[in-house]
Design an enzyme around this catalytic site. Structure first.
Site, PDB file in Angstrom:
ATOM      1  N   GLU A   1      -2.826  86.300  38.706  1.00 46.85           N
ATOM      2  CA  GLU A   1      -2.728  85.654  40.017  1.00 46.85           C
ATOM      3  C   GLU A   1      -3.584  84.388  39.980  1.00 46.85           C
ATOM      4  O   GLU A   1      -3.082  83.307  39.735  1.00 46.85           O
ATOM      5  CB  GLU A   1      -3.166  86.628  41.122  1.00 46.85           C
ATOM      6  CG  GLU A   1      -2.761  86.183  42.514  1.00 46.85           C
ATOM      7  CD  GLU A   1      -2.870  87.334  43.518  1.00 46.85           C
ATOM      8  OE1 GLU A   1      -2.762  87.046  44.713  1.00 46.85           O
ATOM      9  OE2 GLU A   1      -3.069  88.498  43.105  1.00 46.85           O
TER      10      GLU A   1
ATOM     11  N   GLU B   1     -12.470  93.027  46.440  1.00 46.95           N
ATOM     12  CA  GLU B   1     -11.295  92.784  47.279  1.00 46.95           C
ATOM     13  C   GLU B   1     -11.161  93.833  48.377  1.00 46.95           C
ATOM     14  O   GLU B   1     -10.766  93.515  49.502  1.00 46.95           O
ATOM     15  CB  GLU B   1     -10.034  92.780  46.406  1.00 46.95           C
ATOM     16  CG  GLU B   1      -8.758  92.467  47.147  1.00 46.95           C
ATOM     17  CD  GLU B   1      -7.571  92.286  46.212  1.00 46.95           C
ATOM     18  OE1 GLU B   1      -6.559  91.705  46.632  1.00 46.95           O
ATOM     19  OE2 GLU B   1      -7.662  92.719  45.037  1.00 46.95           O
TER      20      GLU B   1
END
Length: 963
Positions: free
Chosen positions: A472, A741
């Site tokens: 990502e 996260e």
């Protein structure tokens, strides 16, 4: 000895090499040697060409009466491309004292107009080296030069990533040039001073060219995005001789190409290097390139080339591994002691053909084995094949990894233990100067601050990415906007965000919509809180640095985003259409959903109001009065629409989530008359949840501000100190060295959140730092003056839970500090205010008659400009200098309890618990405990099952008041 010293910069840098800015701005910091209340009365700036003296300057402001010392725009004759200039500054203060000249700085324009390029874009001829070849390309050119070289510059860039070599030496320490921009619109070129690398006679230039972001197959879910189908390089050497004549050597058809020892290199997957294939001396003039192939010109544009804007990417720190060990599965692993982003450099002596493999990961699993699951398809693997020529040293060139642990395979003798001194971790990110500090009496919070900083360093590698390890690593706009204030406090980020915001503006859709990620390789666009980065980020840069130029440059982009929202749906004041990420990853989400329970229309309309307000304020700052009136009216109408849709007639938020209440408070979406009730309801939602949050990406950054600004600072501090899931210190308790996260990326039992989305280096929740600096330590700027010209120092302290805190920030005016310590009833507050700035210091709980500064009464203190008493304490305006205020504040941290107080709240106070044990021990354990803990004292009194009569409640309240 002069009492005034000046440190000057040009566009945030002491030496700016290669810029497109035709009218650069100068700023300076005044060191007054400890004197108080020093203000600038006048300045003088001189600019001279590098080869000329200041006795006949190119531009001289003369003595200019002004107190401004930030972003003074160059106002002289037109600056010439490819020309170096020197500058210096002196100032006078209001006493008439004159400084010496500052140390000289320098700036130099780049090539100028894109039409000035004479070089060609080149790539290896495909008949000899196919365009899709995996190995890194080597490109070279030899040439002759005279002996009287005065100055030499290389201007270079690539469709890919490159390293530039001159006569066998790397031209700079920069990495991963030209960086990642919105390549279809903007591509940076770099300027290198190579004067010292050239020689009379034979010379050579070499370029090592990899895929990088340009054609590295970016994106998740097999997106495999590429900007083009072939790599290419563009370079131009300009040599100026002592007699003023010039010579240009550029990329063209005369260059030659080969394949290098880097057999494969990819941003996500790592690098493979075969040292046996090294071509020694390949970038030197005497190298035999007879077997090298031809190059061909590539039809790539010049119009989108821009000079380097961001800080360069570089190695900023070197870490040594703290240990090596063998896992239960038998893998040999290095522990760097810190989740970092960068690469490992190692030394080895090994026979030719020996293959060493490094696999990088962030964490170990609960059994102690290295864990790669959260990387998804990203391999993060480095392979090295030894040449067998004595001691060899290697670090990858065109990739970076996010890791703490490194699995090592094939290193000679590793079965007897790895030699730790053979390995080092090189931390890589945009080379931003550190700007902020925070520390307090709780070491867990200090670790949290370290985690915030490391998270930023790991994810500010040319682009503000979400994560640095999996497939990502994208510039998610939502993450950037929630974190930007924390980011700019901790590091000097003006060039970083200037470059990124120009990419955002370039990729903004024709209808004003904003992509989810910048640079955009995903395709989606225009979610609330994500697209609002177009408005929030330039405004925050302006607030930190008083950067009016960037604000003006981005202003139309800001307006277009708000107008995009306005055009959505049937009600121009309510945003209830389209896709939104909502309160992403909130803990109140439905099962199997990432989107929290707060309605997306509420989130969208709240951000609509917020962005409209910012555009109104930006219009006022820029002097655009008609726009200011227009967006003021729009803001009022959106706020009213929010109230009509999401606030009940009795003043409650219709959605009972923490985030809904947070947004209503911090964006001023409810009337003043009901704000207290909304804040009370928010506090109750947190207390009832045992002082745990349920907020996601949207609500979390603002949660503690909503509490502290509305009378519930103690609750905010308790949230900060919460070390059970979910809470900021939960990850710290699990050994985290960066921000996660998910609140439970590692669960209490040691298992992991799902592999599909579980980064251990994800800075968004680190936005709590902004509140720590501004509310706990108390270091803030005045709401109506940008750039810390007027500072506000107002610590709310740490309730009774912290005994000291301190924050420091290197502003455009110099170093600012705010610190405090509490010992019993005695409070000390320290403030450092830089020259040419002032501060308002608010001392909570203080009375004028009891406050001293440096042991003296306030009325006798130099630098104190005014004193005012208010309901919350004392407000003191001071000039520059260092101050220490001391006072007695009995009862400052005493909690006030009433019948509305919930049992949960009392359970957080040890002294209150002692009172409860004396009177209602049956409510603290046993069957009634879980039922009673979320009830108020009044509810306990009214509930006969609790067996607590009214007179006992009265007695409890009397004893609580006496604590």
């Amino acid at each position: 000895m002069n009492r005034l010293h000046v440190r000057a910069t040009c566009e945030y840098r002491t030496n700016l090499l290669g810029t497109d800015i035709r009218r650069p701005r100068f700023s300076w910091i005044i060191d007054a040697g400890g004197r108080r209340n020093v203000r600038q009365q006048a300045y003088r700036i001189q600019v001279a060409e590098a080869g000329s003296g200041f006795d006949e300057p190119f531009w001289d402001t003369g003595r200019t009466a002004s107190e401004r010392s930030v972003h003074i725009e160059y106002g002289g004759p037109g600056l010439k491309p490819r020309t170096a200039y020197r500058f210096r500054v002196k100032v006078w203060d209001t006493t008439g004292a004159e400084s010496d000249w500052s140390e000289e700085g320098g700036f130099e324009l780049g090539l100028g107009d894109p039409s000035a390029w004479t070089a060609l874009w080149i790539t290896p001829d495909a008949s000899a080296i196919p365009a899709d070849s995996k190995p890194v390309f080597l490109l070279r050119k030899t040439f002759e030069l005279r002996s009287d070289i005065a100055q030499a510059r290389v201007y270079a860039t690539a469709a890919g990533v490159y390293e530039l070599y001159v006569n066998g030496r790397k031209a700079s320490d920069d990495l991963l040039a030209p960086g990642w921009t919105s390549y279809h619109h903007r591509l940076q070129y770099q300027t290198y001073d190579v004067t010292a690398l050239l020689q009379a006679g034979g010379n050579a230039i070499g370029i090592m060219l990899g895929d990088g972001w340009y054609r590295g197959g970016l994106g998740f879910d097999n997106r495999n995005y590429m900007y083009g189908d072939r790599r290419a390089a563009l370079a131009e050497l300009h040599v100026r001789y002592a007699d003023g004549t010039e010579e240009i050597v550029g990329t063209d058809g005369s260059w030659k190409a080969s394949l290098g020892p880097i057999r494969y290199s990819n941003i996500y997957h790592g690098e493979s290097y075969d040292a046996r294939l090294e071509q020694r001396g390949w970038s030197e003039s005497g190298f035999d390139d007879a077997e090298w192939s031809a190059v061909t010109a590539v039809d790539l544009p010049y119009s989108h080339l821009v000079a380097q804007e961001n800080w360069p990417t570089a190695v900023t720190e070197v870490l040594r591994p703290v240990s090596s060990f063998v896992t239960p599965k038998g893998d040999t692993v290095l522990d760097m002691g810190q989740n970092m982003v960068g690469r490992v450099r190692f030394k080895v002596r090994a026979p030719a053909g020996t293959k060493i493999v490094l696999r990088h990961a962030e964490v170990l699993d609960k059994d102690g084995n290295i864990y790669f699951g959260n990387l998804r398809p990203a391999k993060q693997t480095v392979e090295y094949i030894a040449a067998g020529r004595g001691e060899e040293s290697y670090a990858p060139h065109f990739t970076f990894m996010g890791f703490r642990y490194v699995m090592v395979q094939g290193y000679p003798g590793q079965e007897n233990g790895l030699p730790l001194d053979a390995f080092q971790g090189e931390v890589i990110h945009s080379d931003m100067a550190p700007a902020g500090e925070f520390e307090c009496s709780d070491e867990r919070v200090n670790q949290l601050q370290r985690n915030i900083r490391w998270g930023q360093r790991g994810n500010f590698l040319d682009v503000p990415t979400d994560c640095p390890q999996r497939d990502e690593r994208l510039g998610w706009t939502g993450d950037a906007q929630v974190f930007i204030s924390t980011a700019l406090f901790n590091f000097q980020g003006a060039p970083f965000f200037t470059k990124w915001l120009r990419d955002l503006k370039a990729e903004q859709h024709e209808d004003g919509g904003v992509p989810f990620v910048i640079p955009d390789i995903v395709g989606g666009a225009s979610s609330a809180a994500w697209g609002d980065a177009a408005v929030i980020c330039p405004w925050t840069v302006y607030r930190y640095y008083d950067d009016l130029r960037l604000l003006a440059e981005q202003y139309e982009s800001m307006k277009r985003w708000v107008e995009y929202i306005r055009s959505q749906g049937d009600n121009e004041y309510l945003w209830d259409t389209g896709f939104h990420f909502g309160d992403w990853l909130a803990l109140d989400a439905k099962e199997n959903s990432y989107i929290g329970a707060t309605p997306t229309a509420l989130v969208a309309t709240a951000y609509y109001a917020y962005s409209a307000r910012i555009v109104r304020d930006a219009a006022r700052v820029l002097g655009r009065e008609a726009d200011a009136a227009r967006y003021a009216e729009l803001h009022d109408n959106v706020v009213q629409a929010f109230r009509d849709e999401f606030v009940t007639k009795t003043g409650r938020i219709a959605c009972p989530t923490q985030t809904a209440h947070v947004l209503a408070l911090v964006f001023d979406l409810v009337e003043e008359s009901v704000k207290a009730r909304v804040a009370e309801d928010l506090n109750a939602l947190i207390v009832e949840n045992d002082y745990h949050l349920t907020t996601g990406f949207v609500g979390t950054p603002h949660l503690c501000f909503a509490l502290s600004n509305n009378g519930y600072h103690t609750t905010a501090v308790r949230l900060l100190l919460q070390d059970s899931y979910p809470g900021w210190l939960y990850s710290v308790s699990k050994g985290a060295t960066t921000i996660w996260e998910h609140w439970d990326s590692i669960k209490p039992d040691g298992s992991f959140w799902s592999d599909d989305m579980n980064s251990f280096n994800h800075y968004a929740y680190g936005a709590i730092g902004d509140w720590m600096y501004r509310k706990v330590a108390g270091l803030d700027m005045a709401p109506d003056v940008a750039g810390y010209k007027r500072i506000r120092i107002e610590p709310l302290f740490g309730s009774a839970l912290l005994t000291r805190a301190r924050a420091a920030h290197d502003s455009m005016y110099g170093r600012i500090e705010s610190g405090w310590r509490v010992n019993g009833e005695r409070v000390e507050v320290d403030a450092v205010v830089p020259a040419n700035a002032t501060a308002v210091v608010v001392l909570r709980g203080a009375k004028r008659s009891t406050v001293t500064e440096g042991g003296e009464r306030l009325e006798d203190v130099e630098g104190v400009l005014s004193i005012a008493e208010g309901a919350d304490g004392l407000e003191i305006e001071v000039g520059s200098g260092s101050y220490r205020f001391a006072y007695e504040a009995p009862g400052l941290f005493r909690e006030t309890y009433s019948e509305k107080t919930k049992l949960n709240e009392l359970l957080m106070d040890e002294k209150a618990v002692a009172v409860l044990r004396r009177h209602v021990p049956h409510l603290l354990e046993g069957a009634l405990a879980d039922i009673a803990k979320t009830a108020s004292l009044r509810q306990i009194r009214e509930n006969g099952m609790m067996r607590v009569p009214a007179e006992k409640i009265e007695r409890i309240l009397e004893e609580l008041a006496a604590i």
